[in-house]
Scaffold this active site. Structure first.
Site, PDB file in Angstrom:
ATOM      1  N   ARG A  74      -7.041   6.593  -2.512  1.00 15.71           N
ATOM      2  CA  ARG A  74      -8.056   5.575  -2.294  1.00 15.71           C
ATOM      3  C   ARG A  74      -8.870   5.941  -1.067  1.00 15.71           C
ATOM      4  O   ARG A  74      -8.360   6.559  -0.141  1.00 15.71           O
ATOM      5  CB  ARG A  74      -7.403   4.208  -2.065  1.00 15.71           C
ATOM      6  CG  ARG A  74      -6.890   3.558  -3.330  1.00 15.71           C
ATOM      7  CD  ARG A  74      -6.406   2.140  -3.066  1.00 15.71           C
ATOM      8  NE  ARG A  74      -5.173   2.110  -2.314  1.00 15.71           N
ATOM      9  CZ  ARG A  74      -5.070   1.801  -1.037  1.00 15.71           C
ATOM     10  NH1 ARG A  74      -6.150   1.474  -0.335  1.00 15.71           N
ATOM     11  NH2 ARG A  74      -3.914   1.795  -0.428  1.00 15.71           N
ATOM     12  N   TYR A 202      -9.852   9.070  -9.163  1.00 10.26           N
ATOM     13  CA  TYR A 202      -8.489   8.753  -8.742  1.00 10.26           C
ATOM     14  C   TYR A 202      -8.131   7.280  -8.966  1.00 10.26           C
ATOM     15  O   TYR A 202      -8.979   6.398  -8.764  1.00 10.26           O
ATOM     16  CB  TYR A 202      -8.279   9.116  -7.258  1.00 10.26           C
ATOM     17  CG  TYR A 202      -6.988   8.539  -6.755  1.00 10.26           C
ATOM     18  CD1 TYR A 202      -5.780   9.166  -7.051  1.00 10.26           C
ATOM     19  CD2 TYR A 202      -6.948   7.318  -6.104  1.00 10.26           C
ATOM     20  CE1 TYR A 202      -4.577   8.604  -6.664  1.00 10.26           C
ATOM     21  CE2 TYR A 202      -5.755   6.739  -5.717  1.00 10.26           C
ATOM     22  CZ  TYR A 202      -4.570   7.389  -5.998  1.00 10.26           C
ATOM     23  OH  TYR A 202      -3.388   6.805  -5.633  1.00 10.26           O
ATOM     24  N   LYS A 211      -6.694  -2.438  -7.917  1.00 13.89           N
ATOM     25  CA  LYS A 211      -6.995  -2.950  -6.579  1.00 13.89           C
ATOM     26  C   LYS A 211      -8.366  -3.646  -6.543  1.00 13.89           C
ATOM     27  O   LYS A 211      -8.540  -4.657  -5.871  1.00 13.89           O
ATOM     28  CB  LYS A 211      -6.976  -1.810  -5.558  1.00 13.89           C
ATOM     29  CG  LYS A 211      -5.693  -0.998  -5.562  1.00 13.89           C
ATOM     30  CD  LYS A 211      -4.516  -1.819  -5.138  1.00 13.89           C
ATOM     31  CE  LYS A 211      -3.300  -0.927  -4.929  1.00 13.89           C
ATOM     32  NZ  LYS A 211      -2.107  -1.705  -4.594  1.00 13.89           N
ATOM     33  N   HIS A 231      -0.794  -8.752  -2.818  1.00 13.31           N
ATOM     34  CA  HIS A 231      -0.259  -7.394  -2.985  1.00 13.31           C
ATOM     35  C   HIS A 231       1.262  -7.478  -2.875  1.00 13.31           C
ATOM     36  O   HIS A 231       1.839  -7.177  -1.836  1.00 13.31           O
ATOM     37  CB  HIS A 231      -0.860  -6.530  -1.856  1.00 13.31           C
ATOM     38  CG  HIS A 231      -0.594  -5.075  -1.981  1.00 13.31           C
ATOM     39  ND1 HIS A 231      -0.570  -4.237  -0.893  1.00 13.31           N
ATOM     40  CD2 HIS A 231      -0.357  -4.282  -3.046  1.00 13.31           C
ATOM     41  CE1 HIS A 231      -0.345  -3.003  -1.278  1.00 13.31           C
ATOM     42  NE2 HIS A 231      -0.207  -2.993  -2.582  1.00 13.31           N
ATOM     43  N   SER A 253       2.071   0.124   2.390  1.00 14.65           N
ATOM     44  CA  SER A 253       2.486   1.298   1.621  1.00 14.65           C
ATOM     45  C   SER A 253       3.498   2.122   2.411  1.00 14.65           C
ATOM     46  O   SER A 253       3.584   2.020   3.639  1.00 14.65           O
ATOM     47  CB  SER A 253       1.276   2.137   1.230  1.00 14.65           C
ATOM     48  OG  SER A 253       0.551   2.456   2.368  1.00 14.65           O
ATOM     49  N   CYS A 255       6.726   1.741   2.243  1.00 10.91           N
ATOM     50  CA  CYS A 255       7.888   0.953   2.663  1.00 10.91           C
ATOM     51  C   CYS A 255       8.833   0.663   1.487  1.00 10.91           C
ATOM     52  O   CYS A 255       9.693  -0.198   1.578  1.00 10.91           O
ATOM     53  CB  CYS A 255       7.449  -0.359   3.305  1.00 10.91           C
ATOM     54  SG  CYS A 255       6.654  -0.160   4.896  1.00 10.91           S
ATOM     55  N   ASP A 282       3.556  -4.495  -7.823  1.00 13.20           N
ATOM     56  CA  ASP A 282       2.417  -4.259  -6.924  1.00 13.20           C
ATOM     57  C   ASP A 282       1.549  -5.494  -6.667  1.00 13.20           C
ATOM     58  O   ASP A 282       1.136  -5.719  -5.544  1.00 13.20           O
ATOM     59  CB  ASP A 282       1.548  -3.132  -7.488  1.00 13.20           C
ATOM     60  CG  ASP A 282       0.606  -2.540  -6.451  1.00 13.20           C
ATOM     61  OD1 ASP A 282       1.025  -2.393  -5.290  1.00 13.20           O
ATOM     62  OD2 ASP A 282      -0.556  -2.235  -6.788  1.00 13.20           O
ATOM     63  N   ARG A 375       1.429  10.698  -8.665  1.00 12.52           N
ATOM     64  CA  ARG A 375       1.764   9.418  -9.299  1.00 12.52           C
ATOM     65  C   ARG A 375       2.341   9.557 -10.693  1.00 12.52           C
ATOM     66  O   ARG A 375       2.131  10.568 -11.371  1.00 12.52           O
ATOM     67  CB  ARG A 375       0.477   8.586  -9.433  1.00 12.52           C
ATOM     68  CG  ARG A 375      -0.205   8.265  -8.122  1.00 12.52           C
ATOM     69  CD  ARG A 375       0.406   7.072  -7.481  1.00 12.52           C
ATOM     70  NE  ARG A 375      -0.146   6.786  -6.173  1.00 12.52           N
ATOM     71  CZ  ARG A 375      -0.127   5.571  -5.619  1.00 12.52           C
ATOM     72  NH1 ARG A 375       0.390   4.555  -6.266  1.00 12.52           N
ATOM     73  NH2 ARG A 375      -0.604   5.376  -4.410  1.00 12.52           N
TER      74      ARG A 375
END
Ligand code: OXD
Ligand code: MN
Length: 593
Positions: A74, A202, A211, A231, A253, A255, A282, A375
């Site tokens: 991103r 992407y 998102k 989120h 992110s 974690c 997510d 991913r």
């Protein structure tokens, strides 16, 4: 060869016509969602090299994609909220005036699909036709985007059928154009529910349902309509008696969000009959139900998970999910058996392989084989841990909300908020310590309010106010907690084992939600487990270590308070709610006394 429009909805047809005029494609394909059509598109991708077919005996339905090397993540610095007024985007977002953005991007979009196919993807965020779902239409020139959207959302003709004549849909315009990073823009127009994304293929920039829509645009819709777009993981914890409580968890992110969403209980808990169910990994859309409780639904249909570090040990259920019908992006291609590999997969490094760029990969090379942000895209239903409520249009009732970050010090393993406003305060200040992997100063805390830093589609002060206001509407408020799995000892070693053992902490929260007050004591920062309240049996953690994990060090908290003050000052353009300032004052008083 173009196919026929799948709807008579005049607004949809107008959007598609106007887009086609601007983009000038050679054909227009409406995505009906059928297996046959997706197969045709997949076959086309195999011919163009956009997809590589993996070993269909070992990994049926699995494919590998390599993105352009300049297009792997991103792009927060090129992501804009194009509200009419700058102050409505607030201090955390990039802002561009809507007209300026449209003029600038129209020039780039102009003729950008010349000689290409323009796909029209009707999709639903949430169960098609559910009163909580929302329809979007994404126009794209990327077949990879089509195939990913077909997994990540519920896509196809039925979304147009439920839309009927309505104009209530999000318009997403996406073109990979030339992939020129200098002309890459991800623009959101909250007033008109539009997203314009150009020069990236992407995930987060190009799969517009995720998102862009389900967080940035939806957070605006949610604020206007009295709900929330967050989120967050949605997960169910089942006790041996068969009762399930549902938790939300927000982590910045890196974690372990996808891991906790699909947590496997440790042996001892499995034997007792504990189970963990995943509703989402997510994004959560939250509403107040007629029963006065907070209800959550996952607007997505798939997981777009980070591959490196995913192994049978860290996420057994994800490894099962990706055994079939999965698209892998930017991982290592093992040529000997035509499968995939990444660092931290728990499998031997392949000798004869290509790295994420498609170059010969040497296991001894300093560079990783898989890109750090590589991913897998796979259907939620592929996970053995998927909840039976996943397809429930009402979602699930929430008992607890967990905020967390990656902190080496200061923040104990777990504590609970005294009440809703205190919980909102905790969420507004969470963050992670920066590591060497990030640019800038190492060891400072990057504040990431509610883990929404790059995703709040409006002014952060108004967003906090919305959280406070929602609390007033929820008669049976969920309890709010904060966790930190990452506290280290004086040697820099993690003190808490993490992964499946995190269930022990969730189990304590479960009991707190049940009102088992005997398990709770008060500290300066919030509610904490009482002696014996948190089960640590069998972990080999001695009392001393446990004290260090749970310690509230007043000096560290005094510093924390100063940092929170600085953060609040930075984001305050007159909109920071008073309730949060009061919470900060109260914390300061408790720490000083
Ligand atoms: C994601 C992210 O990809 O948060 O989910 O970056
Ligand atoms: Mn995310």
């Amino acid at each position: 060869m173009s196919n026929k429009p799948l709807t008579k909805n005049k607004q949809v047809l107008k959007f598609v016509d106007e887009s086609a005029k601007l983009l000038n494609p050679s054909e227009i394909i409406w995505i009906d969602g059928s297996k046959e059509q997706l197969n045709t598109i997949r076959n086309k991708c195999l011919k163009t090299g956009e997809l590589i077919e993996l070993n269909q005996e070992i990994m049926p339905g699995c494919y590998l994609h390599r993105s352009a090397v300049n297009d792997v993540a991103r792009v927060e610095d090129r992501t804009f909220i194009c509200s009419e007024k700058k102050e409505d985007a607030g201090p955390l977002n990039n802002w561009m005036a809507p007209n300026e953005a449209k003029n600038k991007l129209s020039i780039l979009f102009n003729d950008s699909m010349k000689g290409r196919t323009m796909y029209v993807i009707p999709f639903s965020m949430g169960i098609v036709g559910s009163e909580f779902a929302k329809v979007g239409i994404e126009i794209t020139d990327s077949a990879y985007v089509v195939l990913n959207m077909a997994i990540m959302t519920r896509a196809g003709k039925e979304c147009l059928d439920v839309l009927g004549d309505s104009n209530d849909f999000v318009r997403g315009l996406h073109s990979t154009c030339t992939l020129n990073a200098e002309d890459r823009y991800i623009c959101h127009f909250p007033k008109t529910n539009e997203i314009w994304s150009i020069n990236s293929g992407y995930g987060g920039n190009a799969l517009l349902g995720k998102k862009c829509f389900a967080l940035r645009i939806a957070s605006n819709q949610a604020r206007n309509e009295g709900w929330m777009a967050e989120h967050m993981v949605i997960m169910g914890v089942e006790k041996p008696n068969g009762e399930i409580k549902y938790f939300l968890a927000a982590f910045p992110s890196q974690c372990g969000k996808t891991n906790i969403a699909m947590l496997v209980p440790p042996e001892k808990y499995l034997k007792k009959g504990y189970k963990v169910w995943c509703v989402g990994d997510d994004i959560a859309w939250l509403r107040v139900g007629d029963d006065g409780r907070l209800w959550a639904m996952n607007p997505e249909n798939g997981f777009f998970g980070v591959a490196p570090g995913t192994s049978e040990k860290t996420n057994f259920n994800a490894m099962k999910a990706i055994e079939h019908d999965t698209i892998f992006t930017n991982v290592v291609h093992d040529l000997d058996n035509n499968t995939v590999w990444w660092e931290g997969m728990g499998k031997e490094c392949p000798k004869n392989a290509l790295n994420w760029k498609g170059e010969k990969f040497d296991c001894n090379s300093k560079e990783t084989g898989a890109h750090a942000n590589s991913r897998f895209t796979t259907s939620c239903k592929n996970s053995p841990a998927i909840s039976i409520e996943f397809d429930n249009p009402k979602g699930v009732p929430i008992d607890a909300i967990i905020f967390g970050g990656r902190r080496n010090d200061t923040v104990p393993l777990v504590y609970g908020a005294f009440d809703w406003d205190h919980g909102v305060f905790i969420g507004s200040t969470i963050g992670s310590s920066t590591t060497a992997a990030q640019s800038g100063v190492v060891g400072v805390t990057r504040r990431d309010p509610m883990a929404m830093l790059p995703f709040i589609g409006y002014n952060v002060g108004d967003y906090f106010k919305h959280w406070i206001d929602m609390g007033k509407k929820i008669k049976h408020q969920p309890k709010i907690f904060c966790v930190n799995w990452f506290r280290t000892d004086e040697h820099g070693k993690f003190m808490w084992p993490g992964f499946g053992e995190n269930l022990r902490v969730l189990d304590w929260m479960y009991d707190v939600c049940e009102g088992k007050d005997g398990n709770v004591k008060k500290s300066e920062i919030g509610l904490m487990p009482n002696e014996g309240g948190l089960d640590i049996e069998g972990l080999g953690l001695n009392g001393d270590l446990m004290n260090k994990l749970m310690n509230v060090d007043k000096k560290e908290w005094a510093k924390e308070i100063e940092e929170i003050k600085a953060f609040y000052t930075k984001i305050n353009d007159g909109k920071l709610p008073n309730e949060l300032k009061v919470q900060l004052d109260r914390l300061e008083m408790r720490i000083k006394n």
